[in-house]
Scaffold this active site. Structure first.
Site, PDB file in Angstrom:
ATOM      1  N   GLU A 171       0.729  -1.317  -0.098  1.00 58.81           N
ATOM      2  CA  GLU A 171       0.016  -0.054   0.032  1.00 58.81           C
ATOM      3  C   GLU A 171       0.836   1.419  -0.099  1.00 58.81           C
ATOM      4  OE1 GLU A 171      -3.015  -0.200   3.011  1.00 58.81           O
ATOM      5  OE2 GLU A 171      -4.094  -1.804   2.162  1.00 58.81           O
ATOM      6  N   TYR A 242     -12.197  -3.515   1.024  1.00 57.97           N
ATOM      7  CA  TYR A 242     -12.960  -3.760   2.171  1.00 57.97           C
ATOM      8  C   TYR A 242     -14.268  -3.241   1.936  1.00 57.97           C
ATOM      9  CZ  TYR A 242      -8.571  -5.313   4.116  1.00 57.97           C
ATOM     10  OH  TYR A 242      -7.410  -5.953   4.378  1.00 57.97           O
ATOM     11  N   GLU A 290      -5.766  -8.221  -0.512  1.00 56.78           N
ATOM     12  CA  GLU A 290      -6.364  -8.087   0.837  1.00 56.78           C
ATOM     13  C   GLU A 290      -8.017  -7.784   0.277  1.00 56.78           C
ATOM     14  OE1 GLU A 290      -5.413  -4.822   3.587  1.00 56.78           O
ATOM     15  OE2 GLU A 290      -3.048  -5.649   3.137  1.00 56.78           O
TER      16      GLU A 290
END
Length: 500
Positions: A171, A242, A290
């Site tokens: 990231e 997410y 992720e």
């Protein structure tokens, strides 16, 4: 009425088993009292919890990313090898936690080896760079007779680990990241680090950092710039996403899979545009390393607001609801339908931290609601993903616009003709779906479903364990079609056989 049409001749592509991966970061209780707890009643001779390992196997995990995550960006890997009693604790700036360095590279890689898991290692490109990254590859994969390989041997491991998959940082587009860089800075560093790493071991695969969210201001341009430097050296570009229900917007949450699909499409377009400009025949694939449901906005105070803590603090231990499990199942449908470009997927994380598995120190390990759709998909999905044609009504959402009410993915094992069909009903009403299979014979057995409700998160072990798969509504077989009834707000898995 919704229709799904399938045929064994029409396929998206083969499933890379690395799609069913997870993530172990030195964050909260993921490592300590998660996978690792010496003295626990189930701990093996190396201190790793057998109950967690057994649930990991049941979950169907293929690959595990390590050691981060944000943690990796100020991690000195050399401090986590050698005799454990000689290792020095350090302050992890990402999560403001004192890391004891008890578990490091050797412990993790040997755990993966014992449990049949493929490791996915990350290197620190935040506070460190080319030299440390190449040295870690040499430590893990080098033959005897060089500095870092000989250090590994001196630490008790003669045989190289042969780690195949490596992340070039984490990231790096995020201002929260220790050592955050702009796209040009990171692209140049990643290209040089990757070049050095592949000079140590030409057989490794490299993952460049993509955007940590589709909603970053730099999204798209970040991918283009980074790949303009790294296209020839990397194999994959990462994606992170997410999802959570915000302000009671249940429809948008149920439509999260559509948002994930659009994210994938846009990253593919960015990567292919760079390839086209370079007139390259190489195709960059995606590492969605992720993804999960995480109540980041509504429950997490932010890392800056965390006090400095020791002894594996309880950080980001979201308890999940039945609704969350349906969304996880639907996100898996999206990943399967993009199997031609998504080579790696990592549910973040494995234990305790926004995880399908929870533990209590000195106590039990148990399954969260989100455990069930993942375990079922990883067990049933084999071979190739079928290229379905789905004609579904749509429903409006505030975040994603109009989204399909019904989504589906199907897989077929080319050796056995065994088929699996995964179907989501995002609406609050029961739905009837006609599955058409012209020119082929399809038989589906009784399916199993996860069902949403309007209860909150299953906070306790007892409440979580009470939730699981239920029998699907009846299936009706006709000559050239099958009628499915889908419960409201449900994710359902069917298995059977399909042949010409």
């Amino acid at each position: 009425m919704t229709t799904i049409t399938l045929h064994p001749d029409f396929r998206v592509g083969p499933i890379d088993r690395r799609l069913f991966g997870s993530f172990v970061e030195h964050l909260g209780r993921c490592v300590y009292t998660g996978v690792y707890e010496p003295g626990h009643a189930t701990a093996d001779e190396h201190g790793f919890r057998r109950d967690v390992a057994d649930l990991t196997k049941e979950l169907g995990i293929s690959i595990v990313r390590y050691p981060g995550g944000n943690f990796v960006s100020n991690y000195v890997w050399e401090d986590g090898v050698g005799p454990q009693e000689q290792r020095k604790p350090f302050l992890d700036l990402a999560w403001r936690t004192v890391e004891p360095n008890t578990v490091g590279t050797d412990e993790f890689l040997q755990y993966c080896e014992r449990e049949g898991l493929e490791p996915m290692m990350a290197v620190n490109l935040g506070t460190r760079g080319v030299e440390a990254a190449a040295a870690l590859v040499e430590y893990c994969n080098g033959e005897a007779g060089t500095r870092w390989a000989d250090m590994r041997i001196a630490n008790g491991r003669e045989k190289p680990y042969g780690v195949k998959l490596w992340c070039l940082g984490n990231e790096m587009d995020g201002p929260w990241q220790i050592g955050h860089k702009d796209a040009h800075e990171y692209g140049k560093l990643a290209a040089e680090a990757g070049k050095a790493m592949k000079l140590v071991d030409t057989g490794i695969e490299l993952v460049a950092c993509g955007s940590s969210s589709m909603y970053m201001d730099t999204f798209g341009e970040w991918e283009r710039t980074v790949l303009s430097y790294t296209y020839d050296v990397v194999d994959h570009i990462s994606m992170h996403a997410y999802y959570e229900e915000l302000d009671g917007d249940r429809a948008s949450f149920l439509g999260s899979g559509t948002g994930m699909h659009r994210f994938i499409e846009r990253v593919v377009a960015s990567a292919d545009a760079v390839g086209a400009q370079r007139r390259s025949d190489k195709q960059i694939t995606l590492s969605f390393d992720e993804w999960n449901v995480w109540y980041l906005v509504s429950r997490f105070p932010g890392e800056k607001n965390l006090p400095i803590q020791r002894d594996a603090p309880r950080i980001i231990e979201d308890a999940y609801s039945a609704l969350d499990s349906v969304v996880v199942g639907d996100l898996l449908v999206t990943l399967l339908n993009n199997a031609d470009r998504v080579a790696v997927g990592c549910l973040a994380q494995l234990v305790n931290v926004i995880a399908p598995i929870m533990t209590e120190p000195g106590g039990d390990a148990w399954r969260q609601t989100t455990f069930h759709p993942f375990a079922t998909t990883s067990r049933l999905a084999r071979g190739d993903v079928l290229d379905l044609r789905i004609d579904s009504e749509t429903m409006p959402t505030e975040k994603h616009g109009d989204v399909p009410v019904v989504t589906a993915a199907a897989t077929i094992d080319p050796e056995t003709d065994e088929v699996a069909l995964f179907v989501t009903n995002r609406s609050a009403e029961e739905r009837t779906v006609t599955v058409r299979h012209p020119g082929a014979v399809l038989r589906l057995g009784g399916g199993a479903a996860v069902l949403a409700d309007h209860e909150g998160a299953r906070e306790s072990q007892e409440a979580a364990e009470a939730y699981g798969m239920v029998d699907a509504l009846p299936v009706a077989h006709g000559e050239d079609e099958i009628i499915l009834r889908l419960a409201p707000e449900s994710w359902t898995a069917f298995s059977g056989a399909l042949h010409r």
